[in-house]
Scaffold this active site. Structure first.
Site, mmCIF file in Angstrom:
data_model
loop_
_atom_site.group_PDB
_atom_site.id
_atom_site.type_symbol
_atom_site.label_atom_id
_atom_site.label_comp_id
_atom_site.label_asym_id
_atom_site.label_seq_id
_atom_site.Cartn_x
_atom_site.Cartn_y
_atom_site.Cartn_z
ATOM 1 N N SER A 184 5.414 -7.064 3.337
ATOM 2 C CA SER A 184 5.867 -7.393 4.564
ATOM 3 C C SER A 184 6.698 -8.642 4.856
ATOM 4 O O SER A 184 6.641 -9.293 3.867
ATOM 5 C CB SER A 184 4.662 -7.451 5.729
ATOM 6 O OG SER A 184 3.893 -8.608 5.218
ATOM 7 N N CYS A 227 9.570 1.767 3.576
ATOM 8 C CA CYS A 227 10.370 0.773 4.128
ATOM 9 C C CYS A 227 12.023 1.298 4.155
ATOM 10 O O CYS A 227 12.771 0.518 4.461
ATOM 11 C CB CYS A 227 10.277 -0.372 2.921
ATOM 12 S SG CYS A 227 11.045 0.440 1.153
ATOM 13 N N GLU A 279 9.541 -4.258 13.034
ATOM 14 C CA GLU A 279 9.276 -3.015 12.222
ATOM 15 C C GLU A 279 7.979 -2.308 12.483
ATOM 16 O O GLU A 279 6.793 -3.123 12.571
ATOM 17 C CB GLU A 279 9.253 -3.431 10.817
ATOM 18 C CG GLU A 279 9.037 -2.410 9.775
ATOM 19 C CD GLU A 279 8.673 -2.682 8.253
ATOM 20 O OE1 GLU A 279 8.041 -3.783 8.057
ATOM 21 O OE2 GLU A 279 9.231 -2.234 7.734
ATOM 22 N N GLU A 329 -4.836 -3.859 -2.184
ATOM 23 C CA GLU A 329 -6.239 -3.776 -1.992
ATOM 24 C C GLU A 329 -6.749 -2.515 -1.274
ATOM 25 O O GLU A 329 -7.742 -2.171 -1.492
ATOM 26 C CB GLU A 329 -6.948 -4.979 -1.300
ATOM 27 C CG GLU A 329 -6.770 -5.161 0.154
ATOM 28 C CD GLU A 329 -5.445 -6.129 0.350
ATOM 29 O OE1 GLU A 329 -4.371 -5.997 -0.756
ATOM 30 O OE2 GLU A 329 -5.006 -6.432 1.344
ATOM 31 N N PHE A 354 0.866 -1.130 -0.159
ATOM 32 C CA PHE A 354 -0.033 -0.056 -0.124
ATOM 33 C C PHE A 354 0.825 1.355 0.079
ATOM 34 O O PHE A 354 0.311 2.270 -0.368
ATOM 35 C CB PHE A 354 -0.968 0.102 1.375
ATOM 36 C CG PHE A 354 -0.529 0.419 2.581
ATOM 37 C CD1 PHE A 354 0.026 1.816 2.861
ATOM 38 C CD2 PHE A 354 0.377 -0.413 3.520
ATOM 39 C CE1 PHE A 354 0.681 2.261 3.873
ATOM 40 C CE2 PHE A 354 0.910 0.063 4.557
ATOM 41 C CZ PHE A 354 1.160 1.316 4.872
ATOM 42 N N LYS A 364 -1.088 -7.265 -9.186
ATOM 43 C CA LYS A 364 -2.210 -7.350 -8.244
ATOM 44 C C LYS A 364 -1.821 -6.271 -7.172
ATOM 45 O O LYS A 364 -1.036 -6.474 -6.407
ATOM 46 C CB LYS A 364 -1.831 -8.842 -7.679
ATOM 47 C CG LYS A 364 -3.214 -9.219 -6.877
ATOM 48 C CD LYS A 364 -3.796 -8.346 -5.807
ATOM 49 C CE LYS A 364 -2.802 -8.661 -4.707
ATOM 50 N NZ LYS A 364 -3.465 -7.444 -3.568
HETATM 51 P P1 NAD Z 1 1.846 -6.597 2.815
HETATM 52 O O1 NAD Z 1 2.610 -7.800 3.054
HETATM 53 O O2 NAD Z 1 0.496 -6.673 3.994
HETATM 54 O O3 NAD Z 1 0.999 -6.626 1.693
HETATM 55 C C1 NAD Z 1 1.657 -6.619 0.197
HETATM 56 C C2 NAD Z 1 0.928 -7.265 -0.838
HETATM 57 O O4 NAD Z 1 0.803 -8.768 -0.445
HETATM 58 C C3 NAD Z 1 -0.669 -6.798 -1.021
HETATM 59 O O5 NAD Z 1 -0.764 -6.879 -2.237
HETATM 60 C C4 NAD Z 1 -1.314 -7.744 -0.092
HETATM 61 O O6 NAD Z 1 -2.647 -8.029 -0.950
HETATM 62 C C5 NAD Z 1 -0.581 -9.245 -0.226
HETATM 63 N N1 NAD Z 1 -0.968 -9.942 0.841
HETATM 64 C C6 NAD Z 1 -1.129 -9.591 2.009
HETATM 65 N N2 NAD Z 1 -1.303 -10.724 2.628
HETATM 66 C C7 NAD Z 1 -1.034 -12.104 1.826
HETATM 67 C C8 NAD Z 1 -0.969 -12.978 2.041
HETATM 68 N N3 NAD Z 1 -1.295 -13.758 3.232
HETATM 69 N N4 NAD Z 1 -0.724 -14.049 1.219
HETATM 70 C C9 NAD Z 1 -0.309 -13.585 0.028
HETATM 71 N N5 NAD Z 1 -0.727 -12.056 -0.254
HETATM 72 C C10 NAD Z 1 -0.671 -11.361 0.655
HETATM 73 O O7 NAD Z 1 2.495 -5.233 2.956
HETATM 74 P P2 NAD Z 1 1.846 -3.941 3.113
HETATM 75 O O8 NAD Z 1 1.095 -3.725 4.545
HETATM 76 O O9 NAD Z 1 1.012 -3.521 2.032
HETATM 77 O O10 NAD Z 1 3.048 -2.946 2.928
HETATM 78 C C11 NAD Z 1 3.899 -2.539 3.934
HETATM 79 C C12 NAD Z 1 5.386 -3.473 4.021
HETATM 80 O O11 NAD Z 1 5.751 -3.472 2.886
HETATM 81 C C13 NAD Z 1 6.196 -3.053 4.987
HETATM 82 O O12 NAD Z 1 6.559 -4.245 5.773
HETATM 83 C C14 NAD Z 1 7.370 -2.247 4.291
HETATM 84 O O13 NAD Z 1 8.617 -2.348 4.804
HETATM 85 C C15 NAD Z 1 7.287 -3.258 3.163
HETATM 86 N N6 NAD Z 1 7.775 -2.697 2.033
HETATM 87 C C16 NAD Z 1 9.155 -3.089 1.462
HETATM 88 C C17 NAD Z 1 9.792 -2.202 0.450
HETATM 89 C C18 NAD Z 1 11.222 -2.753 0.377
HETATM 90 O O14 NAD Z 1 11.637 -2.209 -0.960
HETATM 91 N N7 NAD Z 1 11.875 -3.563 0.784
HETATM 92 C C19 NAD Z 1 9.106 -1.374 -0.010
HETATM 93 C C20 NAD Z 1 7.775 -0.904 0.180
HETATM 94 C C21 NAD Z 1 7.156 -1.475 1.387
#
Ligand code: NAD
Length: 497
Positions: free
Chosen positions: A227, A282, A382, A177, A150, A174
């Protein structure tokens, strides 16, 4: 009437047939901006099929034509820059200026993708043996998948599909959401730029849609940003299904402050890098490590943080916006409670933050802790909120050891006026992106985004030359053209001659 976010399949924006819809909300008010579908398995299947069909002709499309699509797309993105930023600000809560940065850093990747001809050049060596030449060519993989978080709904999708498509692949995105409106607008502009039908599909949903794409027989490459827990699942499942996977995950980024640094630069840099975007980056600085006498600046850092005020996206005085949803706010407040319960000093507490006129916003004010020990959850995990931890050590060696023990390795920075200290730090630190007097060292697209350790699973990183490697196969050709028909008999060894 509430907007229902469409899917993009085979060049058509279509309404999902699903019965499962999720609200997209304004995080400052909880007002519902739109409903986003969880695509059905048949719709996901259709999206992959459309990408597969489009791949057959796109992979034969000349590289100049692929580059020209990116040039047109870049121009359209620039034309719609502020409109995109406004949409992004409304669904994420980011301030307008920060939202503009999110869009701009994505546009820069599209600009880079315009160079695809030079980026995808192979190598040649003449006469690897007598009259035998060897050269390599790069070829696209097929249907690539992108799963995005997000917190950067413009930049991160743009890390992925422009590079993949410029390389000759087709793509299924994808997006998160939680803020799908910005990625949909990116997709509309891509279609408007003249993308042939099926180059880019967008499907919405959560883990079921992700898992279907992740295990599909026709999706050879998966790019993920999100994450740690989900990143580990994506990497394990994707590689278990014999795919190439790049999974960018969570972080805990440290800034080292040496006593010879410029104090004003340190104070301002920490304030912006720790609570900017509400700490939902991040590459946010979540731990500042003060070395020796630099610890005397901690009260000034606290005072600088105390002056930062959250607010709504179009408030020009706001330093950052609300957190993405009420659960994210509750999670951050819980960490603050845990820190206090564990005995850390909360020298600035943003738990009771209110923003006048917006009682329902997911607000957390700037927060800072001192006297934190490494076993505390606020140091270990984090937080992804506007919470800074100040640690104190006596030497640069101690700072380096501390950071190298932390399991994350996304970004770090050192503030110093000593070239020797900076050189030592860049060499010894086990973190993939290092800033020297630069608090948030996100590389521009001619380089790659190179997180390490628990912040990244895979081999090739996002954008830059590494993205071309990730999104292509290398084929090596060894060629000999006979000038005559002299028969020398079979060569029974493995040597070329
Ligand atoms: P998230 O992991 O909750 O979601 C990321 C994506 O995965 C979304 O599209 C979501 O729909 C999908 N998803 C969620 N749960 C899932 C599951 N159980 N199985 C399969 N797919 C699933 O992350 P978020 O809250 O949207 O974003 C924040 C996180 O992203 C933080 O931890 C941040 O550090 C990380 N991030 C990392 C970088 C990097 O380059 N390392 C960059 C931006 C964000």
């Amino acid at each position: 009437m509430t907007q229902h976010v469409p899917l993009l399949i085979g060049g058509e924006f279509v309404q999902s047939e699903t019965s499962q819809w999720l609200p997209v909300t304004n995080p400052a008010t909880q007002a519902v901006l739109a409903q986003v579908p969880c695509a059905t398995p048949e719709e996901v299947e259709r999206a992959v099929d459309a990408a597969k069909v489009a791949f057959e002709s796109w992979k034969e499309t000349p590289v100049g034509e692929r580059a020209r699509l990116m040039l047109r797309y870049q121009a359209l993105l620039k034309e719609h820059h502020d409109e995109l930023a406004e949409l992004l600000a409304q669904e994420t809560g980011k301030t307008f200026d920060d939202a503009k940065g999110d869009v701009w850093r994505g546009i820069e990747v599209v600009e880079h993708a315009c160079n695809i001809a030079s980026l995808s050049m192979g190598e040649t060596v003449e006469n690897v043996a007598r009259k035998i030449d060897c050269y390599s060519i790069t070829q696209p993989l097929g249907v690539c998948v992108g799963i995005t978080p997000f917190n950067f709904p413009a930049m991160i999708p743009l890390w992925m599909f422009p590079m993949a498509i410029a390389c000759g692949n087709t793509f299924v995105l994808k997006p998160s959401e939680q803020d799908p409106l910005t990625p949909m607008r990116l997709a509309e502009l891509f279609e408007e730029a003249g993308a042939p039908a099926g180059l880019l599909q967008v499907v919405h949903g959560t883990k079921d849609v992700v898992n279907q794409l992740l295990t599909h027989k026709d999706t050879p490459a998966i790019s993920f940003v999100g994450s740690v827990a989900v990143g580990e699942h994506i990497y394990r499942t994707g590689t278990d299904h014999m795919k190439r996977v790049q999974a960018f995950a969570g972080a805990k980024n440290h800034m080292v402050v040496m006593p010879d640094a410029s104090k004003n630069q340190v104070v301002n840099s920490i304030a912006g890098a720790s609570v900017g975007a509400g700490g939902q980056r991040c590459m946010a600085i979540s731990v500042a490590v003060f070395v020796g006498q630099a610890r005397e600046w901690i009260p000034e850092v606290r005072d600088a943080l105390a002056k930062v005020r959250p607010g709504v996206w179009n408030d020009p005085e706001a330093g950052y916006g609300p957190l993405i949803n009420p659960q994210a706010r509750e999670r951050v407040l819980d960490f603050i409670r845990q820190g206090k319960d564990a005995g850390a000093d909360c020298v600035l507490d943003g738990s009771d933050c209110v923003v006048e006129g917006y009682p329902d916003g997911n607000w957390v004010g700037p927060t800072m802790f001192r006297n934190v020990t490494r076993d505390m959850s606020i140091y270990q995990e984090e937080i992804f909120g506007p919470v800074l931890i100040a640690l104190e050590v006596d030497t640069i060696e101690e700072a380096i050891a501390l950071i190298n023990e932390n399991p994350y390795g996304n970004g770090t920075s050192i503030f110093t006026s000593s070239g020797a200290a900076a050189r030592k730090y860049q060499h010894e630190i086990k973190v993939g992106q290092v800033g020297i007097n630069v608090p948030v060292p996100v590389p521009l697209p001619m380089f790659s985004f190179t997180g390490w350790r628990k912040s990244f699973y895979g081999d090739q990183h996002a954008y830059g030359k590494q993205a071309v490697k990730f999104y292509t196969e290398t084929k090596t050709v060894t060629a000999r053209w006979f000038e005559d028909d002299i028969v020398t008999g079979p060569n029974m060894t493995i040597q070329l001659s």
